[in-house]
Motif scaffolding. Structure first.
Motif, PDB file in Angstrom:
ATOM      1  N   GLU A  78       0.874  -1.265   0.197  1.00 21.68           N
ATOM      2  CA  GLU A  78       0.294   0.063  -0.051  1.00 21.68           C
ATOM      3  C   GLU A  78       0.666   1.375  -0.039  1.00 21.68           C
ATOM      4  OE1 GLU A  78      -4.255   0.012   2.041  1.00 21.68           O
ATOM      5  OE2 GLU A  78      -2.698  -1.362   3.613  1.00 21.68           O
ATOM      6  N   SER A  80       0.421   5.529  -0.240  1.00 20.92           N
ATOM      7  CA  SER A  80      -0.865   6.496  -0.313  1.00 20.92           C
ATOM      8  C   SER A  80      -0.869   7.374  -1.604  1.00 20.92           C
ATOM      9  CB  SER A  80      -0.332   7.561   0.992  1.00 20.92           C
ATOM     10  OG  SER A  80      -0.937   8.513   0.704  1.00 20.92           O
ATOM     11  N   HIS A  82      -1.162  10.419  -1.720  1.00 17.59           N
ATOM     12  CA  HIS A  82      -0.639  11.677  -1.624  1.00 17.59           C
ATOM     13  C   HIS A  82       1.061  11.676  -1.830  1.00 17.59           C
ATOM     14  CE1 HIS A  82      -4.065  13.239   0.339  1.00 17.59           C
ATOM     15  NE2 HIS A  82      -4.172  12.202   0.755  1.00 17.59           N
ATOM     16  N   PHE A 187       3.636   5.020   4.574  1.00 15.40           N
ATOM     17  CA  PHE A 187       2.225   4.869   4.331  1.00 15.40           C
ATOM     18  C   PHE A 187       1.480   5.230   5.734  1.00 15.40           C
ATOM     19  CE2 PHE A 187      -1.714   2.485   4.492  1.00 15.40           C
ATOM     20  CZ  PHE A 187      -2.322   3.067   3.536  1.00 15.40           C
ATOM     21  N   PRO A 188       1.603   4.622   6.729  1.00 17.01           N
ATOM     22  CA  PRO A 188       0.860   5.160   8.108  1.00 17.01           C
ATOM     23  C   PRO A 188       1.037   6.665   8.293  1.00 17.01           C
ATOM     24  CG  PRO A 188       2.086   3.009   8.404  1.00 17.01           C
ATOM     25  CD  PRO A 188       2.630   3.728   7.017  1.00 17.01           C
ATOM     26  N   ASP A 190       1.563   8.930   6.250  1.00 16.52           N
ATOM     27  CA  ASP A 190       0.855   9.784   4.935  1.00 16.52           C
ATOM     28  C   ASP A 190      -0.587   9.799   5.499  1.00 16.52           C
ATOM     29  OD1 ASP A 190       2.738  10.429   3.239  1.00 16.52           O
ATOM     30  OD2 ASP A 190       2.904   8.529   2.197  1.00 16.52           O
ATOM     31  N   CYS A 191      -1.157   8.481   5.755  1.00 20.28           N
ATOM     32  CA  CYS A 191      -2.517   8.333   6.321  1.00 20.28           C
ATOM     33  C   CYS A 191      -2.937   9.344   7.343  1.00 20.28           C
ATOM     34  CB  CYS A 191      -2.985   6.965   6.781  1.00 20.28           C
ATOM     35  SG  CYS A 191      -2.791   5.765   5.419  1.00 20.28           S
ATOM     36  N   ARG A 192      -2.097   9.480   8.413  1.00 17.24           N
ATOM     37  CA  ARG A 192      -2.335  10.443   9.316  1.00 17.24           C
ATOM     38  C   ARG A 192      -2.209  11.969   9.150  1.00 17.24           C
ATOM     39  NH1 ARG A 192       0.719   8.868  14.955  1.00 17.24           N
ATOM     40  NH2 ARG A 192      -0.502  10.700  15.599  1.00 17.24           N
ATOM     41  N   ALA A 194      -2.776  12.803   6.082  1.00 16.01           N
ATOM     42  CA  ALA A 194      -4.038  13.215   5.224  1.00 16.01           C
ATOM     43  C   ALA A 194      -5.218  13.526   6.099  1.00 16.01           C
ATOM     44  CB  ALA A 194      -4.271  12.003   4.252  1.00 16.01           C
ATOM     45  N   ALA A 195      -5.456  12.682   7.136  1.00 14.36           N
ATOM     46  CA  ALA A 195      -6.621  12.854   7.858  1.00 14.36           C
ATOM     47  C   ALA A 195      -6.624  14.204   8.738  1.00 14.36           C
ATOM     48  CB  ALA A 195      -6.602  11.723   8.998  1.00 14.36           C
TER      49      ALA A 195
END
Length: 339
Positions: A78, A80, A82, A187-188, A190-192, A194-195
């Motif tokens: 996975e 991101s 972004h 990836f983790p 990028d997710c945080r 992005a949130a």
């Protein structure tokens, strides 16, 4: 199905004899020794645009082939949306486009990006990717206890791959696996990020170690959040490279101006115009001599390739720029004399 390091060696050399596979496995397992693994790399020092030099570790041909095999198995991991570097079809323009015409553009830089990704982080990212690959079989221990959140999918294989993809405990810049692995590791985060940005209507992209944010927001609040998040995961901001550009200032993202529309920088385009003017008026050889360009890399052929690359960058941002389309046609014609 690949479950063990020996299975991987067999998969990598499908037509090889058992003896050859065993020999390859023995060699790869020997690279658990840091000393032996260092012998498989050649270190180069490349000049940085900001000054100074960065080390690049180039693996041997044999290790590079192995790493490319690992890379193909990790490609299902996975990443991101972004993350705009090291992905098929991604360009500098894609990284810059979301930030066009915004009130604020904030650029942050991660210090020593690849060197800040340690073995445990690479191991965890590899294990997550292997879990998504149908060619990889989980270890017996993991398959019997998949409910455990901390259970590895295939600890032996993930550890084996992480060993082959790291050097001195971190990702080496120069290994073919490092770019993708950096995206998988990040990836983790990028997710945080992005949130955090989504609730504040902030546009976010990341091009390797360059994080760019744009919109109408408080830069200080954002920077504090990013600094804290990175620190939690072993990364540090390169504070001197932090840029906050308001609408009335020059807003540039990965070499592309984004104030009103995507465009290559004015100085960058002016320099190309100047070089083309002197080449057309005085000739290529006289231009190179006048510029004091000597050495193999400044011979006519390599110089024209370099100049063409810069013209292509402008056209990547502005594909229908007639002026630079003409420059490209002229340089391509000139290159026929030096091939």
């Amino acid at each position: 199905m690949i479950q063990t390091p020996e299975d991987f060696c067999q998969w990598l050399q499908p037509d090889a004899s058992i003896r050859s596979v065993q020999k390859s496995l023995y060699w790869l397992l020997s690279l658990r020794s840091a000393r032996k693994k260092r012998q498989e790399y050649q270190i180069f020092w490349l000049a940085k645009h900001s000054g100074g030099y960065r080390p690049v570790a180039a693996p041997s041909l044999g290790l590079k082939k192995v790493q490319r095999g690992i890379l193909s198995l990790l490609s299902v991991g996975e990443v991101s949306p972004h993350a705009t570097a090291y992905q098929p079809g991604c360009t500098l323009l894609r990284n810059a486009a979301p930030h066009v015409g915004q009130p604020f553009v904030v650029k942050l830089d991660i210090a020593n990006f690849f060197g800040s990704i340690p073995f445990p982080a690479a191991y965890a990212a590899i294990d997550r990717a292997l879990c998504r690959n149908p060619e990889i079989q989980s270890s017996a221990k993991a398959s019997s206890a998949r409910e455990g959140a901390t259970e590895s999918y295939n600890a032996a294989l993930s550890f084996f791959f992480a060993t082959l993809c790291t050097l001195d405990g971190v990702l080496p810049q120069g290994a073919p696996t490092s770019p993708l692995l950096s995206n998988l590791v990040f990836f983790p985060l990028d997710c945080r990020i992005a949130a955090f940005c989504e609730g504040r209507k902030i546009h976010y992209t990341r091009y390797s170690d360059d994080l760019t944010f744009s919109g109408d927001f408080s830069p200080d609040t954002l920077i504090r959040f990013i600094r804290r998040l990175l620190c939690e995961h072993g990364f540090l901001l390169h504070e001197s490279k932090t840029v906050i550009a308001r609408r009335g200032n020059r807003q540039q993202v990965t070499g592309i101006l984004v104030n009103d529309r995507p465009q290559a920088g004015r100085k960058f385009r002016r320099r190309i115009r100047q070089e083309l003017y002197y080449i057309q008026r005085f000739g290529l050889s006289s231009h190179l001599l006048h510029e004091g360009r000597t050495g193999e890399s400044c011979a006519p052929g390599p110089y024209l390739h370099s100049l063409l690359g810069r013209i292509q960058f402008v056209l990547q941002v502005c594909p229908y720029d007639r002026e630079f389309l003409g420059y490209r046609a002229y340089i391509l014609q000139q290159m026929k004399h030096y091939t």
